[in-house]
Design a protein around this motif. Sequence first.
Motif, PDB file in Angstrom:
ATOM      1  N   TYR A   1       0.841  -1.205   0.000  1.00  0.00           N
ATOM      2  CA  TYR A   1       0.000   0.000   0.000  1.00  0.00           C
ATOM      3  C   TYR A   1       0.878   1.258   0.000  1.00  0.00           C
ATOM      4  O   TYR A   1       0.611   2.209  -0.748  1.00  0.00           O
TER       5      TYR A   1
ATOM      6  N   SER B   1       0.860   3.947  -3.016  1.00  0.00           N
ATOM      7  CA  SER B   1       0.570   5.353  -2.712  1.00  0.00           C
ATOM      8  C   SER B   1       1.694   6.254  -3.249  1.00  0.00           C
ATOM      9  O   SER B   1       1.442   7.297  -3.864  1.00  0.00           O
TER      10      SER B   1
ATOM     11  N   GLU C   1       1.378   9.127  -6.176  1.00  0.00           N
ATOM     12  CA  GLU C   1       1.852  10.510  -5.942  1.00  0.00           C
ATOM     13  C   GLU C   1       2.855  10.943  -7.006  1.00  0.00           C
ATOM     14  O   GLU C   1       2.918  12.118  -7.368  1.00  0.00           O
TER      15      GLU C   1
ATOM     16  N   ASP D   1     -10.875  -6.507   0.625  1.00  0.00           N
ATOM     17  CA  ASP D   1     -10.880  -5.270   1.435  1.00  0.00           C
ATOM     18  C   ASP D   1      -9.666  -4.406   1.091  1.00  0.00           C
ATOM     19  O   ASP D   1      -9.763  -3.192   0.939  1.00  0.00           O
TER      20      ASP D   1
ATOM     21  N   ASN E   1     -10.230  -2.912  -2.436  1.00  0.00           N
ATOM     22  CA  ASN E   1     -11.197  -1.809  -2.467  1.00  0.00           C
ATOM     23  C   ASN E   1     -10.629  -0.556  -1.819  1.00  0.00           C
ATOM     24  O   ASN E   1     -10.845   0.557  -2.298  1.00  0.00           O
ATOM     25  N   LYS E   2      -9.876  -0.736  -0.734  1.00  0.00           N
ATOM     26  CA  LYS E   2      -9.272   0.415  -0.044  1.00  0.00           C
ATOM     27  C   LYS E   2      -8.312   1.153  -1.000  1.00  0.00           C
ATOM     28  O   LYS E   2      -8.333   2.380  -1.100  1.00  0.00           O
ATOM     29  N   ALA E   3      -7.480   0.382  -1.706  1.00  0.00           N
ATOM     30  CA  ALA E   3      -6.502   1.013  -2.617  1.00  0.00           C
ATOM     31  C   ALA E   3      -7.206   1.677  -3.800  1.00  0.00           C
ATOM     32  O   ALA E   3      -6.771   2.734  -4.272  1.00  0.00           O
TER      33      ALA E   3
ATOM     34  N   GLU F   1     -10.337   2.935  -3.728  1.00  0.00           N
ATOM     35  CA  GLU F   1     -11.048   4.128  -3.229  1.00  0.00           C
ATOM     36  C   GLU F   1     -10.090   5.229  -2.788  1.00  0.00           C
ATOM     37  O   GLU F   1     -10.254   6.394  -3.110  1.00  0.00           O
ATOM     38  N   GLU F   2      -9.064   4.860  -2.015  1.00  0.00           N
ATOM     39  CA  GLU F   2      -8.212   5.895  -1.420  1.00  0.00           C
ATOM     40  C   GLU F   2      -7.115   6.384  -2.374  1.00  0.00           C
ATOM     41  O   GLU F   2      -6.709   7.537  -2.314  1.00  0.00           O
ATOM     42  N   LEU F   3      -6.611   5.478  -3.222  1.00  0.00           N
ATOM     43  CA  LEU F   3      -5.470   5.858  -4.067  1.00  0.00           C
ATOM     44  C   LEU F   3      -5.850   6.002  -5.539  1.00  0.00           C
ATOM     45  O   LEU F   3      -5.101   6.598  -6.314  1.00  0.00           O
ATOM     46  N   GLY F   4      -6.968   5.404  -5.908  1.00  0.00           N
ATOM     47  CA  GLY F   4      -7.364   5.454  -7.321  1.00  0.00           C
ATOM     48  C   GLY F   4      -6.595   4.487  -8.199  1.00  0.00           C
ATOM     49  O   GLY F   4      -6.477   4.721  -9.411  1.00  0.00           O
TER      50      GLY F   4
END
Length: 259
Positions: free
Chosen positions: A154, A158, A162, A175, A178-180, A182-185
């Motif tokens: 992760y 990230s 950036e 999970d 989905n987190k990556a 949603e949060e990172l695109g």
Amino acid sequence: MALLTPEDLEDLLNKLNMNNNIIKEATGMDIAQICEAVYGTTPDSRKVGIVPITSGNGIIGNFSSSLLAITEYFGLEGFITEHPDITGYHQAVANGADIILMADDHIFVAHNLRNGKIATNHVCTGVIYSEIASRYKHTDSKDVLVIGLGRVGYAGASHLVEKGFNVYACDPNTDFMNKAIEELGVKAFDIESPRKFSMVFEATPNANTISEGMIAERCLVSTPGIPCALPDELVEKYDIDLVMEPLVIGVAAMLYSVL
Ligand code: 2YH
């Protein structure tokens, strides 16, 4: 999370030199130069106190001595405390340590007592291995594949987002996926509709996570994972530049990041 074994830590500086040659050929920079570029720091006269920690699975043979060798390799002064744990921590501070290095089974930190900066091994490892992958000079593509989206993966995903890379990722844990997304695109890499990447950052504790459908001819695979993610036969067949090393590169990043 994989715990290091004393065998992983044998012959560490030799492994570093071999990896440094691959990194130089693949990116045009060595590991110290890449750390300088990422963190904007250079080693100075800081003193590093290394504190062995007995909790959980206890002291790992070769671990503290490896940290000392790494510290000195990158031009810093270091010492290992005679006692472990809190007594060792007190000893490190009393003996003038500027930076403390210590790890239990869950987290491994570098803490600069002078400027307050604190770094974790999982974030620094993710950042530096993904940075190495992103500097591959034998491609113009901005597409990079991240395999594994745990703490290390992760952090690397990230970092790549950036930096403006087009990040594809995969992890069997929905999970994490989905987190990556949603949060990172990041985009989900689908093994059913494979595409081939020239830059792969792999961060899982599993063998053989990289398959033929994922890699281009002549590509860079950068991985701190133990065991190796790549089956041996693929390394030769695809002429892969493989950066894989158990400890030094991540610790170098930790030290540079707190200077
Ligand atoms: O290897 C580890 C854990 N996997 C944490 C690393 C985080 N990426 N810890 C090392 C434990 C060292 C031991 N307590 C010692 O010898 O001091």
